[in-house]
Design a protein around this motif. Structure first.
Motif, PDB file in Angstrom:
ATOM      1  N   SER A 195       0.821  -1.211   0.000  1.00  0.00           N
ATOM      2  CA  SER A 195       0.000   0.000   0.000  1.00  0.00           C
ATOM      3  C   SER A 195       0.855   1.262   0.000  1.00  0.00           C
ATOM      4  N   LYS A 196       2.211   1.063  -0.047  1.00  0.00           N
ATOM      5  CA  LYS A 196       3.179   2.157  -0.120  1.00  0.00           C
ATOM      6  C   LYS A 196       3.113   3.098   1.076  1.00  0.00           C
ATOM      7  N   LYS A 197       2.813   2.534   2.227  1.00  0.00           N
ATOM      8  CA  LYS A 197       2.831   3.319   3.455  1.00  0.00           C
ATOM      9  C   LYS A 197       4.254   3.357   4.021  1.00  0.00           C
ATOM     10  N   ASN A 198       4.437   4.123   5.082  1.00  0.00           N
ATOM     11  CA  ASN A 198       5.735   4.189   5.749  1.00  0.00           C
ATOM     12  C   ASN A 198       5.857   2.992   6.673  1.00  0.00           C
ATOM     13  N   CYS A 199       6.521   1.946   6.209  1.00  0.00           N
ATOM     14  CA  CYS A 199       6.578   0.672   6.934  1.00  0.00           C
ATOM     15  C   CYS A 199       8.012   0.350   7.321  1.00  0.00           C
ATOM     16  N   PRO A 200       8.195  -0.481   8.350  1.00  0.00           N
ATOM     17  CA  PRO A 200       9.539  -0.984   8.638  1.00  0.00           C
ATOM     18  C   PRO A 200      10.063  -1.799   7.464  1.00  0.00           C
ATOM     19  N   GLU A 201      11.382  -1.926   7.367  1.00  0.00           N
ATOM     20  CA  GLU A 201      11.953  -2.719   6.280  1.00  0.00           C
ATOM     21  C   GLU A 201      11.596  -4.186   6.432  1.00  0.00           C
TER      22      GLU A 201
END
Length: 387
Positions: free
Chosen positions: A133-139
């Protein structure tokens, strides 16, 4: 009973008796899939590590929640430790619990550790959804990692649904993976099946790998790798690289990939390097006895690798590719150009050999494209004119 038979009878029983079993349930591990059993596993490891006899850590049937576990072998009194698993090790379903810790389960500085059976479930689905979803996620974390370790054996192990890499071998020597299964959906991002780097004498045999990225990826600093009897799909194929990101980088040499079936994968056998000024090399590589089934790029060398066209200076790749052989490769391509050799303008590929390569596209023969590549081809007229 003869004297010789009596000797072997007592020798066998003495060897069996000297193998101390450490059951994780005796250290407090719960098989309900809800109670964190990390400390119990680490305690069992501590006992096995401190023992001077041959040791086996046993994981009975059931589901064991492991938040995170780090097994260090630097102070072990005896090197040989077997881990026999009849159950499932389960990572937390909430990816924020581990966050960016790098690895879920880590072995470092171990020697002669053998893992037999069991399932390692990384429960990565929620992180994949976040990433897609192209959110700010952990790697994300690697499910099972080995660092600076020797004489590792994994047999009959299943690693599934990792947040990122499923199995990582970094700085490992004389390691054997056999009968391994890697399972993840084709849309799971960055979930390489097995990633090997800075290692030597690694063999991966008779394994089934389906994932959302490379089935097997080979990073810099590898030598004497043997990969045989692999079923790959879904995934991005078996890839050497990406190489050449660092200005000074170790090369890859003496790699054999044979008796592999690729089914519906993005790539088959691939060598990829960044188009950057760098050192490094790829040489003495054999791809042999390979079947392609509806593969988008069955044979590809890409020395202008640049995903999403970001952070690429578009320089000529400094990685030198030589002595790469493709032998007895047949099947079907999902695209018209089945063989694409896109080599460096500053370091052209040399010593490329294509022998008995027979790939079809729809009802006809597939095409080949060669740029900055030199070598020889036989058994495929399109290839003969390409090189």
């Amino acid at each position: 009973m003869s004297p010789l038979a009596i000797f072997f009878f007592f020798f066998f029983n003495l060897s069996f008796a000297s193998n101390t079993i450490y059951n994780v349930q005796n250290y407090g591990a719960k098989s309900n899939g809800k109670t964190d059993s990390s400390k119990a596993f680490l305690s069992a490891w501590g006992s096995a590590c401190a023992s001077t006899s041959v040791s086996t850590i046993y994981v009975p049937r059931g589901i064991y929640l492991i938040r995170k576990a780090y097994f260090n072998g630097q102070t072990c009194k005896r090197n040989a430790i077997s881990i026999r698993i009849d159950g499932t090790l389960l990572a937390p379903s909430d990816y924020n619990v581990i966050g960016n810790d790098g690895n879920w389960i880590t072995f470092e500085n171990v020697n002669r550790v053998s893992i037999y059976g069991g399932i390692f479930d990384g429960q990565g689905a929620s992180l994949w959804t976040c990433k897609n979803s192209k959110k700010n996620c952990p790697e994300g974390t690697t499910a099972l990692a080995f660092y600076n370790s020797n004489n590792i054996v994994m047999n009959g192990v299943t690693v599934q649904n990792s947040q990122m890499f499923h199995i990582l071998l970094d700085g490992c020597n004389n390691t054997k993976l056999q009968g391994v299964k890697v399972l993840a959906p084709g849309n799971s991002p960055n979930t390489d099946g097995i990633h090997v780097q800075s290692s030597s004498g690694v063999s991966i045999m008779n394994s089934n790998i389906g994932t959302g990225d490379d089935c097997i990826s080979i990073g810099p600093g590898n030598s004497n790798l043997w990969i045989e009897g692999i079923a790959c799909g879904p995934g991005h194929g078996i890839s050497i690289g990406s190489l050449g990101w660092e200005s000074k980088e170790q090369g890859v040499q003496n790699v054999t990939v044979k008796t592999v079936t690729f089914t519906g994968t993005q790539n088959g056998v691939r060598v990829k390097t960044w188009a950057r000024l760098s050192s490094g090399f790829v040489r003495h590589v054999l791809f042999q006895h390979i079947v392609m089934s509806n593969v988008q790029n069955p044979i590809i060398i890409d020395q202008n690798y640049c995903p999403n066209h970001e952070s690429c200076p578009h320089q000529g790749s400094g990685v030198k590719i030589s002595d790469v052989t493709y032998q007895d490769i047949h099947g079907t391509s999902a695209t018209e150009v089945a063989v694409k050799l896109d080599c460096s303008k500053t370091n052209p590929c040399s010593g490329i050999t294509l022998d008995n390569v027979n790939l079809s596209y729809k009802n006809g023969r597939a095409e080949a494209s060669c740029v900055n590549a030199a070598g020889r081809a036989s058994g495929f007229k399109e290839l003969t004119s390409c090189l």
